[in-house]
Design an enzyme around this catalytic site. Sequence first.
Site, PDB file in Angstrom:
ATOM      1  N   ASP A  78       0.847  -1.183   0.000  1.00 23.49           N
ATOM      2  CA  ASP A  78       0.000   0.000   0.000  1.00 23.49           C
ATOM      3  C   ASP A  78       0.887   1.238   0.000  1.00 23.49           C
ATOM      4  O   ASP A  78       2.019   1.209   0.494  1.00 23.49           O
ATOM      5  CB  ASP A  78      -0.916   0.032   1.228  1.00 23.49           C
ATOM      6  N   GLN A  79       0.356   2.304  -0.569  1.00 25.52           N
ATOM      7  CA  GLN A  79       1.095   3.565  -0.631  1.00 25.52           C
ATOM      8  C   GLN A  79       0.206   4.717  -0.187  1.00 25.52           C
ATOM      9  O   GLN A  79      -0.946   4.820  -0.596  1.00 25.52           O
ATOM     10  CB  GLN A  79       1.585   3.825  -2.051  1.00 25.52           C
TER      11      GLN A  79
END
Length: 201
Positions: A78-79
């Site tokens: 995830d970012q």
Amino acid sequence: MQLASRDSAVRPLVLGSTSAYRRELLSRLRLEFTVEPPHVDETPRAGESPEALARRLAAAKAAAVARMHPSSVVIGSDQVADLEGEPLGKPGNHANAVAQLLKMSGRTVVFQTAVTVMCQDTGFAQHDLAPVRVRFRTLAREEIEAYLRAEQPYDCAGSAKSEGLGIALLEAIDSDDPTALVGLPLIRTCRMLRAAGLRVF
């Protein structure tokens, strides 16, 4: 930090993601893998820092897919764009993207990209974070509008599609794992896959 058992070398690899960007990045390693949507609620918790949010969601995505594929080695990532502690996720539409880019104009943003590799059957689990410091140019509104019309990066954290025209918005990038900015830190991922018993080559 756990090491995988020897038999994990033959285990299937699953990418827990709906991101075409992560799929393309992982394919660079020339490993056979399948893709499984993780179906995880990505709503930030009250007071949660961007770093903590990215770490939690990467682990949650991997865990959700590992429950469906317990014998597989699963990657979750995830970012979150971190603007001085304020999390900036995917804009979703043009108006939100304009607002994000105006806010980031002339400032430094840390793109917090977290990755988790796990296998439920072996109990293997490793987590890591690849922060990328990005300095944005001072952006005129017409530049932002032209960029958004050309790229439509509404599924990119912080509206910054650096692998495309978004690179022209930037002054500098500082990272020890360059693909992290696109969505999956391959240096860290390779290290974790090796620890899980999967040979990259």
